[in-house]
Design an enzyme around this catalytic site. Structure first.
Site, PDB file in Angstrom:
ATOM      1  N   LYS A  53      57.016  39.926  12.964  1.00 46.47           N
ATOM      2  CA  LYS A  53      56.718  40.446  14.304  1.00 46.47           C
ATOM      3  C   LYS A  53      55.218  40.368  14.565  1.00 46.47           C
ATOM      4  O   LYS A  53      54.786  39.943  15.645  1.00 46.47           O
ATOM      5  CB  LYS A  53      57.229  41.888  14.440  1.00 46.47           C
ATOM      6  CG  LYS A  53      58.747  41.933  14.558  1.00 46.47           C
ATOM      7  CD  LYS A  53      59.343  43.285  14.218  1.00 46.47           C
ATOM      8  CE  LYS A  53      60.862  43.181  14.121  1.00 46.47           C
ATOM      9  NZ  LYS A  53      61.504  44.332  13.497  1.00 46.47           N
ATOM     10  N   GLN A  97      60.253  50.621  12.083  1.00 41.41           N
ATOM     11  CA  GLN A  97      61.173  49.716  11.379  1.00 41.41           C
ATOM     12  C   GLN A  97      62.332  50.505  10.773  1.00 41.41           C
ATOM     13  O   GLN A  97      62.127  51.506  10.094  1.00 41.41           O
ATOM     14  CB  GLN A  97      60.398  48.944  10.288  1.00 41.41           C
ATOM     15  CG  GLN A  97      61.209  47.868   9.594  1.00 41.41           C
ATOM     16  CD  GLN A  97      61.683  46.746  10.516  1.00 41.41           C
ATOM     17  OE1 GLN A  97      60.933  46.257  11.346  1.00 41.41           O
ATOM     18  NE2 GLN A  97      62.929  46.345  10.375  1.00 41.41           N
ATOM     19  N   ASP A 120      61.560  48.857  21.690  1.00 39.63           N
ATOM     20  CA  ASP A 120      62.698  48.449  20.859  1.00 39.63           C
ATOM     21  C   ASP A 120      63.991  49.140  21.328  1.00 39.63           C
ATOM     22  O   ASP A 120      65.055  48.926  20.751  1.00 39.63           O
ATOM     23  CB  ASP A 120      62.383  48.820  19.400  1.00 39.63           C
ATOM     24  CG  ASP A 120      63.209  48.038  18.399  1.00 39.63           C
ATOM     25  OD1 ASP A 120      63.676  46.934  18.737  1.00 39.63           O
ATOM     26  OD2 ASP A 120      63.390  48.536  17.269  1.00 39.63           O
TER      27      ASP A 120
END
Ligand code: NAP
Length: 284
Positions: A53, A97, A120
């Site tokens: 990323k 994450q 996200d």
């Protein structure tokens, strides 16, 4: 006729080309979109994802900030890091994450991310807002699936979509997004009875199971569209590609299907967040 192979790399490239131009434009206005990623613990696969990323951010001229926290980090400590990033005006998007170590309250951590920085799409508020079409950033893998559908002009209105899986980051949000696009949606899961029969009625299959080669070609209706979000060890999808390919009219390969588009959607959301946050500063 041979099925269309839904080429995620191609879709991702076209998003990245647009983003490069957009980032340049923002830089002229002295804004550099910045994504902060938080990794708790030493999971090797997660480290690779975070690195990928960050690399993609840099390739597009964006900034990334990586926060590494030790395995023993407490929920409270993690919440404090998230709150600091929420307050940091140079950070436009925050990604925690997944998965975090099991002693951490992951839901609480996700829900601490400010909605405008939830690029996200992991907050409960973001899920609700996506469902009600109130302008939140949707989860990136569901967004990638819709992006592929749109890139190839596949028609979903009125079609029967069967989603296999109901996780908060994939099965549930993609189901709501398909419903919002006027598909008729069936959500199936591990307790669904007679899954092959359910799948045989689908015009569109979304595979989000996390089991290698789980969905078999013999279960599919002739000409079904297959979007396989699965990514299992050894780069294997949730669909048995060999048998699904000949029955489908369009299919995503694994690798090279949904995966590459997912990262591009994350960066697209970050660029949009940078624009929106800048606009709100100017207005205030
Ligand atoms: P997850 O949280 O483990 O959820 C799996 C879902 O599949 C659950 O809802 C589960 O049902 C259902 N399921 C399990 N066994 C089943 C069975 N025998 N029949 C029907 N349904 C069954 O997984 P996830 O995070 O959603 O991920 C799903 C897949 O997508 C994985 O392969 C993952 O690696 C991949 N993924 C890819 C990306 C990407 O960028 N391409 C991103 C995220 C995830 P229950 O709810 O009843 O347990």
């Amino acid at each position: 006729m041979n099925p269309i192979i839904l080429d995620g790399k191609k879709v991702a490239q076209s998003i990245k080309n647009e983003l490069r131009v957009e980032v340049e434009r923002l830089k002229e206005a002295e804004i550099t979109p910045k994504l902060a990623t938080i990794l708790v613990g030493d999971d090797e696969a997660s480290k690779t994802y975070v690195q990928m990323k960050a690399n993609t951010c840099h390739k597009l001229g964006m900034e990334s900030e990586r926060v590494f926290l030790p395995e023993e980090t407490t929920t409270e400590e993690l919440l404090n890091v998230i709150k600091q990033l929420n307050e940091d005006a140079s950070v436009h998007g925050i990604l925690l994450q997944h998965p975090v170590p099991s002693h951490i309250d992951e839901r609480k951590a996700f829900d601490t991310i400010a909605l405008e920085k939830d690029v996200d799409g992991v907050t409960a508020h973001g899920f609700g807002a996506t469902t009600f079409q109130l302008g939140a950033y949707p989860c990136c893998t569901p967004a990638a699936i819709l992006q592929i559908i749109d890139h190839y002009n596949l028609s979903i209105e009125g079609k029967h979509a069967v989603v296999v899986g109901r996780s908060p980051i994939l099965g549930k949000p993609v189901s709501m997004m398909l419903l919002n696009r006027n598909a008729t949606v069936t959500i199936s899961h591990s307790k669904t009875e007679n899954l092959p029969e359910v799948i045989s009625q689908a015009d569109i299959i979304i595979a989000a199971v996390g089991r290698p080669k789980f969905i078999k070609g013999e279960w599919l209706k002739e000409g079904a569209i297959v979007l396989d979000a699965g990514y299992n060890p050894g780069n294997i999808g949730d669909c048995d590609y060999e048998t699904c390919y000949p029955k489908s009219s369009a299919i995503t390969p694994v690798p090279g299907g949904v995966g590459p588009v997912t990262i591009s959607m994350l960066l697209k959301h970050t660029v949009e967040a940078a624009k929106t946050q800048r606009a709100s500063v100017v207005l205030n």
